[in-house]
Design a protein around this motif. Structure first.
Motif, PDB file in Angstrom:
ATOM      1  N   ASP A 165      -9.157   2.555  -4.899  1.00  0.00           N
ATOM      2  CA  ASP A 165      -8.122   2.923  -5.872  1.00  0.00           C
ATOM      3  C   ASP A 165      -7.121   1.769  -5.947  1.00  0.00           C
ATOM      4  O   ASP A 165      -6.024   1.820  -5.379  1.00  0.00           O
ATOM      5  CB  ASP A 165      -7.424   4.219  -5.440  1.00  0.00           C
ATOM      6  CG  ASP A 165      -6.562   4.817  -6.550  1.00  0.00           C
ATOM      7  OD1 ASP A 165      -6.256   4.082  -7.513  1.00  0.00           O
ATOM      8  OD2 ASP A 165      -6.189   5.993  -6.443  1.00  0.00           O
ATOM      9  N   ALA A 166      -7.507   0.719  -6.677  1.00  0.00           N
ATOM     10  CA  ALA A 166      -6.725  -0.515  -6.701  1.00  0.00           C
ATOM     11  C   ALA A 166      -5.331  -0.301  -7.293  1.00  0.00           C
ATOM     12  O   ALA A 166      -4.342  -0.830  -6.777  1.00  0.00           O
ATOM     13  CB  ALA A 166      -7.475  -1.592  -7.478  1.00  0.00           C
ATOM     14  N   ALA A 167      -5.253   0.449  -8.378  1.00  0.00           N
ATOM     15  CA  ALA A 167      -3.958   0.660  -9.037  1.00  0.00           C
ATOM     16  C   ALA A 167      -2.973   1.353  -8.092  1.00  0.00           C
ATOM     17  O   ALA A 167      -1.795   0.980  -8.020  1.00  0.00           O
ATOM     18  CB  ALA A 167      -4.141   1.474 -10.311  1.00  0.00           C
ATOM     19  N   ARG A 168      -3.464   2.348  -7.365  1.00  0.00           N
ATOM     20  CA  ARG A 168      -2.585   3.052  -6.418  1.00  0.00           C
ATOM     21  C   ARG A 168      -2.205   2.125  -5.269  1.00  0.00           C
ATOM     22  O   ARG A 168      -1.067   2.167  -4.776  1.00  0.00           O
ATOM     23  CB  ARG A 168      -3.279   4.298  -5.892  1.00  0.00           C
ATOM     24  CG  ARG A 168      -2.397   5.119  -4.943  1.00  0.00           C
ATOM     25  CD  ARG A 168      -3.002   6.451  -4.587  1.00  0.00           C
ATOM     26  NE  ARG A 168      -2.272   7.071  -3.485  1.00  0.00           N
ATOM     27  CZ  ARG A 168      -2.817   7.522  -2.370  1.00  0.00           C
ATOM     28  NH1 ARG A 168      -4.117   7.463  -2.196  1.00  0.00           N
ATOM     29  NH2 ARG A 168      -2.084   8.074  -1.422  1.00  0.00           N
ATOM     30  N   ALA A 169      -3.149   1.285  -4.837  1.00  0.00           N
ATOM     31  CA  ALA A 169      -2.856   0.344  -3.758  1.00  0.00           C
ATOM     32  C   ALA A 169      -1.758  -0.630  -4.183  1.00  0.00           C
ATOM     33  O   ALA A 169      -0.873  -0.962  -3.394  1.00  0.00           O
ATOM     34  CB  ALA A 169      -4.112  -0.420  -3.360  1.00  0.00           C
ATOM     35  N   VAL A 170      -1.812  -1.094  -5.421  1.00  0.00           N
ATOM     36  CA  VAL A 170      -0.750  -1.968  -5.943  1.00  0.00           C
ATOM     37  C   VAL A 170       0.592  -1.264  -5.857  1.00  0.00           C
ATOM     38  O   VAL A 170       1.603  -1.842  -5.432  1.00  0.00           O
ATOM     39  CB  VAL A 170      -1.042  -2.392  -7.397  1.00  0.00           C
ATOM     40  CG1 VAL A 170       0.178  -3.081  -8.011  1.00  0.00           C
ATOM     41  CG2 VAL A 170      -2.248  -3.321  -7.464  1.00  0.00           C
ATOM     42  N   SER A 171       0.620   0.007  -6.239  1.00  0.00           N
ATOM     43  CA  SER A 171       1.863   0.780  -6.206  1.00  0.00           C
ATOM     44  C   SER A 171       2.378   0.937  -4.781  1.00  0.00           C
ATOM     45  O   SER A 171       3.581   0.780  -4.522  1.00  0.00           O
ATOM     46  CB  SER A 171       1.626   2.161  -6.829  1.00  0.00           C
ATOM     47  OG  SER A 171       2.795   2.957  -6.743  1.00  0.00           O
ATOM     48  N   VAL A 172       1.471   1.219  -3.838  1.00  0.00           N
ATOM     49  CA  VAL A 172       1.871   1.410  -2.441  1.00  0.00           C
ATOM     50  C   VAL A 172       2.473   0.123  -1.880  1.00  0.00           C
ATOM     51  O   VAL A 172       3.557   0.123  -1.283  1.00  0.00           O
ATOM     52  CB  VAL A 172       0.668   1.856  -1.585  1.00  0.00           C
ATOM     53  CG1 VAL A 172       1.034   1.811  -0.096  1.00  0.00           C
ATOM     54  CG2 VAL A 172       0.226   3.261  -1.972  1.00  0.00           C
ATOM     55  N   PHE A 173       1.763  -0.999  -2.081  1.00  0.00           N
ATOM     56  CA  PHE A 173       2.243  -2.257  -1.508  1.00  0.00           C
ATOM     57  C   PHE A 173       3.493  -2.764  -2.226  1.00  0.00           C
ATOM     58  O   PHE A 173       4.325  -3.451  -1.614  1.00  0.00           O
ATOM     59  CB  PHE A 173       1.132  -3.303  -1.516  1.00  0.00           C
ATOM     60  CG  PHE A 173       0.131  -3.123  -0.409  1.00  0.00           C
ATOM     61  CD1 PHE A 173       0.490  -3.361   0.907  1.00  0.00           C
ATOM     62  CD2 PHE A 173      -1.158  -2.684  -0.669  1.00  0.00           C
ATOM     63  CE1 PHE A 173      -0.418  -3.181   1.942  1.00  0.00           C
ATOM     64  CE2 PHE A 173      -2.071  -2.498   0.354  1.00  0.00           C
ATOM     65  CZ  PHE A 173      -1.700  -2.751   1.657  1.00  0.00           C
ATOM     66  N   ALA A 174       3.652  -2.436  -3.497  1.00  0.00           N
ATOM     67  CA  ALA A 174       4.881  -2.808  -4.209  1.00  0.00           C
ATOM     68  C   ALA A 174       6.084  -2.103  -3.587  1.00  0.00           C
ATOM     69  O   ALA A 174       7.161  -2.697  -3.426  1.00  0.00           O
ATOM     70  CB  ALA A 174       4.754  -2.462  -5.690  1.00  0.00           C
ATOM     71  N   GLN A 175       5.909  -0.832  -3.222  1.00  0.00           N
ATOM     72  CA  GLN A 175       6.991  -0.096  -2.573  1.00  0.00           C
ATOM     73  C   GLN A 175       7.290  -0.670  -1.182  1.00  0.00           C
ATOM     74  O   GLN A 175       8.448  -0.780  -0.779  1.00  0.00           O
ATOM     75  CB  GLN A 175       6.628   1.380  -2.468  1.00  0.00           C
ATOM     76  CG  GLN A 175       6.540   2.092  -3.820  1.00  0.00           C
ATOM     77  CD  GLN A 175       6.123   3.542  -3.676  1.00  0.00           C
ATOM     78  OE1 GLN A 175       6.736   4.304  -2.953  1.00  0.00           O
ATOM     79  NE2 GLN A 175       5.061   3.930  -4.372  1.00  0.00           N
ATOM     80  N   LEU A 176       6.236  -1.041  -0.460  1.00  0.00           N
ATOM     81  CA  LEU A 176       6.429  -1.630   0.863  1.00  0.00           C
ATOM     82  C   LEU A 176       7.129  -2.987   0.757  1.00  0.00           C
ATOM     83  O   LEU A 176       7.933  -3.353   1.622  1.00  0.00           O
ATOM     84  CB  LEU A 176       5.084  -1.787   1.580  1.00  0.00           C
ATOM     85  CG  LEU A 176       4.361  -0.488   1.947  1.00  0.00           C
ATOM     86  CD1 LEU A 176       3.040  -0.787   2.618  1.00  0.00           C
ATOM     87  CD2 LEU A 176       5.229   0.361   2.863  1.00  0.00           C
TER      88      LEU A 176
END
Length: 298
Positions: free
Chosen positions: A141-152
């Motif tokens: 789930d690349a799009a969700r991973a981008v969102s997670v790491f952006a928050q981190l």
């Protein structure tokens, strides 16, 4: 013990021993007449300031004014630099005469001690969140991973594992230009870290692994003519682009077994990049590396 000696001990307890209960104290034994001390002190001050968030503090002991304390530590020459934690000497830092050497020694020490610091607290908070982001990335789930790491990244904008995850998530989400820009914007000292090399390998693979419209058809052509190494390499690239790391590894391993020197070892180079992207500690990589060793040395 004289009154002056008792005062020296009390001062040492207050300024060095007590802080060492929760922090790593660098003890710099020096004197005004010591030329090498004057060269080393600015370096110690710079590094201690840089490591303050990691729980490191600097304590300076003038050996002329604190002869009793110097004698207790059997100081025979200066500069002498020790590290203390919880009232115990844990390292002799005297051999470190450059910033790189000192940082390397401190990094090794800090990994082994339960130092209380803002950075350690943040690291403890980030660890499970980074693991979650990596798991989302593994699940595709690349799009969700981008969102997670952006928050981190908002929490820890210079954390190597966060930055690496962010770049690899962007690559997986087909945002290769954004991933390249993210790497280009990194400070030099961070860009050289292993975590970023892993992200750089992911970007390189994304650039090189071309999607194939008809993978089954290309696989059939390769099976019919295994001597066409260009097509076999293209098949491996197509398999990587499709997320089939097992197929890509099998194709590359077979190429290495048949002709490890083809195109200056391109198949092995590509396989090693794949290993780095997946993570060198990953069990899948360990299994594939055993296969590669069997081919190379069996």
């Amino acid at each position: 013990m004289s009154s002056a000696e008792r005062d020296a001990v009390e001062s040492f307890r207050r300024d060095v021993v007590e802080p060492s209960m929760t922090k790593l104290v660098i003890i710099d034994f020096w004197a005004e007449w010591c030329g090498p001390c004057k060269a080393l002190t600015p370096l110690l001050e710079k590094v201690a300031a840089a490591y303050a968030d990691k729980g490191v503090v600097l304590a300076k002991i003038d050996t002329d004014k604190n002869q009793f304390i110097a004698a207790q530590f059997q100081i025979k020459s200066i500069p002498t630099v020790y590290a203390m934690f919880q009232g115990q000497l844990v390292a002799d830092l005297t051999p470190a005469r450059s910033e790189t050497q000192l940082r390397t020694m401190l990094d090794q020490i800090l990994k082994q001690l339960p130092i209380e610091s803002p950075e350690a607290s943040l690291e403890a908070e980030l660890e499970p969140l980074i693991a979650m982001g990596e798991q989302v990335l593994v699940e595709g789930d690349a799009a969700r991973a981008v969102s997670v790491f952006a928050q981190l990244a908002e929490m820890a904008p210079e954390h190597p594992a966060v930055l690496s995850g962010m770049v690899r998530a962007l690559v997986a989400d087909k945002q290769t230009d954004a991933a390249e820009a993210a790497i280009a914007a990194l400070p030099e000292e961070i860009a050289k870290l292993p975590e970023i090399e892993r992200a750089r390998s992911a970007l390189a693979l994304a650039r090189e692994a071309r999607p194939v419209d008809d993978l089954a058809g290309l696989a059939a052509e390769v099976a019919a003519n295994p001597q066409d190494f260009d097509k076999r390499f293209a098949l491996a690239g197509g398999q990587m682009a499709a997320g089939d790391r097992d197929g890509a590894a099998a194709t590359l391993l077979a190429m290495i077994a048949d002709d490890r020197s083809w195109n200056e070892g391109a198949a092995r180079t590509q396989l090693l990049k794949l290993f780095e992207v997946v993570g060198l500690e990953d069990p899948w990589v360990s299994a594939q590396r055993r296969k590669l060793s069997a081919i190379l040395f069996g």
